[in-house]
Write an enzyme that holds these catalytic residues in place. Structure first.
Site, PDB file in Angstrom:
ATOM      1  N   ASP A 189      20.023  23.473  56.864  1.00 34.86           N
ATOM      2  CA  ASP A 189      20.421  22.074  56.754  1.00 34.86           C
ATOM      3  C   ASP A 189      20.019  21.376  58.052  1.00 34.86           C
ATOM      4  OD1 ASP A 189      21.580  19.590  56.608  1.00 34.86           O
ATOM      5  OD2 ASP A 189      23.560  20.316  55.994  1.00 34.86           O
TER       6      ASP A 189
ATOM      7  N   TYR B 107      19.371   9.359  56.364  1.00 34.16           N
ATOM      8  CA  TYR B 107      20.113   8.209  56.890  1.00 34.16           C
ATOM      9  C   TYR B 107      20.670   8.414  58.285  1.00 34.16           C
ATOM     10  CZ  TYR B 107      23.571  11.146  54.476  1.00 34.16           C
ATOM     11  OH  TYR B 107      24.293  12.218  54.015  1.00 34.16           O
ATOM     12  N   LYS B 108      20.478   9.563  58.892  1.00 35.77           N
ATOM     13  CA  LYS B 108      20.973   9.766  60.252  1.00 35.77           C
ATOM     14  C   LYS B 108      19.888   9.349  61.236  1.00 35.77           C
ATOM     15  CE  LYS B 108      24.187  13.414  58.866  1.00 35.77           C
ATOM     16  NZ  LYS B 108      25.402  12.583  58.914  1.00 35.77           N
TER      17      LYS B 108
ATOM     18  N   PHE C 228      28.557  21.831  57.985  1.00 33.86           N
ATOM     19  CA  PHE C 228      29.146  20.582  57.520  1.00 33.86           C
ATOM     20  C   PHE C 228      29.911  20.873  56.223  1.00 33.86           C
ATOM     21  CE2 PHE C 228      29.105  16.393  55.499  1.00 33.86           C
ATOM     22  CZ  PHE C 228      29.508  15.589  56.564  1.00 33.86           C
TER      23      PHE C 228
ATOM     24  N   ARG D 201      32.219  11.735  69.187  1.00 28.78           N
ATOM     25  CA  ARG D 201      30.805  12.105  69.303  1.00 28.78           C
ATOM     26  C   ARG D 201      29.989  10.902  69.784  1.00 28.78           C
ATOM     27  NH1 ARG D 201      28.850  14.574  63.739  1.00 28.78           N
ATOM     28  NH2 ARG D 201      29.246  12.402  63.142  1.00 28.78           N
TER      29      ARG D 201
END
Length: 386
Positions: free
Chosen positions: A184, A209-210, A112, A358
Site C-alpha cells: 500500500d 488524493y494524498k 492503515f 501529524r
C-alpha cells in the site's frame, strides 16, 4: 530547488499553510481552467466520441505510465482503474491470494485500518486464516512460517508515525518463502522512491488524493508486475478489463496486460484532475521531490528544537530523516483541540487519536518559511492549551 519554489506559487492554498498533504492537499490554480477545457471543448462538443477522439479511454493507462516514472515502474505496469483505494486493495489482495494455494494471509498490524478491514474480509471470503503481526515480528513470522503464507500486505510508510519499512527487504523475504507481496503506497507515492521494478514487487496499490494531489476521492492506482499480468486473476471483472470490451460478448476474457485490472467506466473528470495534478511531480522527478520533502522535515525538527525542545522530545517519528517518509508525528495532549487551534491560525494539520498530530511536508507547495511559521503557531497553540 529553484524549480520547486517556483511551482509552490501555482497552488490555490487560500493563504493557509498546508501541512496535511498526507490526507488532502490544495489544488493547482490551473485546475479549474483544465476541467473547463475538457468539459466545454470535449464533453460538450463530442460527447461519447471523446472516449475515442480525445483519449479518454486510454487515460487509465496514460496516467498509469506517468505514475510509473514516480514509482520506479516501467511502462505498462500501472493503471488507474477508476476505483477507490479500498476496492482496489480488495482486488489486489484477492488476486494475490489466488496466485498461491496456501492457507494464510499475512498483514502488518500497523497498516492503515482499511487494509486490515479488507484483509479480514478477503481471508473470510477465500477461506484463509488472517495473521496480523507488527514490525520485526512480521519478518520473523515470515521466516519461520513462510510456506503457509499466500500473500503479505504492508506499507512502506507507517501512516501514524511516518516510519519507513524497506520494500526490498520484506519483498525478498516474502519471495524466499514463496509468497506474493501487496504494498500500500498511499503515504509514499509522490514523495518517496519505491523502486517497484528494482525491488521485484508483485502488486501495489495507492491513492490519488494524498501527495499526488488528485483531489477529494481521486481514484486509486494499481501496479501489476509484467511477469504476473498474463496469470493474475482479479475478482472484479468489469467490461473495461475485457480483452475485447466493445465486442460485448457474454463471457469474460481478461485482457492480456495490465488492462485486466480495469473494471467499469472510469470517472473521467476525476481522472483529468489526477492527470493534471501529477504533471509537476513528474517534471521534477521522485528523487528531487524526496530531497525537498526531507529538507522541509529537517527544517521543522531544527526550528522546533530551537523554539520548543520540550515538544521535540515528544517526536514519535524516527529522528533520522532517512528512516521516515514525508510526515512527522508529535505526541501532544488534547491533539484534536490543538489541530483546531492551528487551523484558526491558518496552519492545516491533522491528528490521530488519541494524542498524535501529524505534519506533512508536500514538496510542491510547502516552503521552509511556512514550516518555521507553523512551528511558531504550534508553540502558541500548546501554550494556549495550558
Amino acid at each position: 530547488m529553484t524549480a520547486v519554489r517556483e511551482l509552490a506559487t501555482g497552488f490555490d492554498t487560500g493563504g493557509a499553510i498546508h501541512l496535511n498533504g498526507n490526507s488532502l492537499g490544495p489544488p493547482r490554480e490551473s485546475l479549474i481552467a483544465e476541467l473547463d477545457r475538457v468539459v466545454s471543448e470535449q464533453w460538450a462538443r463530442r460527447q461519447v466520441q471523446s472516449w475515442f477522439q480525445d483519449g479518454w479511454l486510454d487515460l487509465p493507462r496514460t496516467i498509469g505510465d506517468k505514475l510509473g516514472t514516480l514509482l520506479g515502474a516501467a511502462a505498462g505496469q500501472v493503471v488507474v482503474a477508476g476505483e477507490t483505494t479500498s476496492s482496489t486493495l480488495f482486488n489486489a489482495m484477492v488476486a494475490a491470494c489466488r496466485l498461491r494455494e496456501r492457507p494464510e494471509l499475512l498483514v502488518d498490524a500497523d497498516s492503515f485500518p482499511t487494509d486490515l478491514y479488507i484483509a479480514d474480509s478477503v481471508a473470510r471470503l477465500s477461506n484463509r486464516q488472517l495473521v496480523v503481526k507488527s514490525g520485526r515480528d512480521l519478518d520473523v513470522y515470515l521466516a519461520e512460517h513462510g510456506p503457509r503464507v499466500a500473500a503479505v500486505v504492508a506499507a512502506p510508510v507507517d501512516f501514524r508515525t511516518g516510519e519507513r519499512r524497506d520494500i526490498g527487504v520484506l519483498t525478498a523475504l516474502a519471495h524466499a518463502a514463496g509468497a506474493v507481496t501487496v504494498w500500500d503506497l498511499s503515504h509514499a507515492a509522490g514523495v518517496l522512491p519505491t523502486g517497484l521494478d528494482a525491488n521485484d514487487v508483485d502488486l501495489a496499490v495507492g491513492c490519488g488524493y494524498k501527495y499526488l494531489g488528485g483531489g477529494p476521492g481521486a481514484p486509486a492506482f494499481l501496479y501489476v508486475a509484467a511477469r504476473l499480468q498474463s496469470t493474475v486473476d482479479f475478482p472484479l471483472t468489469g467490461w473495461h478489463g475485457h480483452a475485447r470490451p466493445f465486442a460485448m460478448v457474454p463471457g469474460f476474457e481478461p485482457a492480456p496486460d495490465v488492462d485486466r485490472a480495469r473494471t467499469g467506466t472510469p470517472p473521467l473528470l476525476s481522472l483529468i484532475g489526477l492527470d493534471h495534478a501529477i504533471d509537476p511531480l513528474v517534471e521534477l522527478g521522485i528523487h528531487e521531490l524526496r530531497e525537498r520533502s526531507r529538507a522541509l522535515g529537517e527544517t521543522f525538527v531544527d526550528h522546533l528544537g530551537e523554539r520548543r525542545p520540550d515538544l521535540l522530545r515528544e517526536l514519535v517519528s524516527p529522528r533520522d530523516a532517512e528512516s521516515r517518509g514525508a510526515h512527522l508525528a508529535l505526541r501532544v495532549p488534547d491533539a484534536e483541540r490543538i489541530e483546531h487551534a492551528l487551523a484558526e491560525r491558518g496552519v492545516l494539520v491533522d491528528h490521530r487519536h488519541p494524542d498524535l498530530i501529524r505534519f506533512a511536508f508536500a514538496p510542491l507547495y510547502v516552503t521552509h518559511d511556512q514550516v518555521r511559521r507553523a512551528v511558531d503557531a504550534l508553540s502558541h497553540a500548546v501554550e494556549g492549551a495550558r
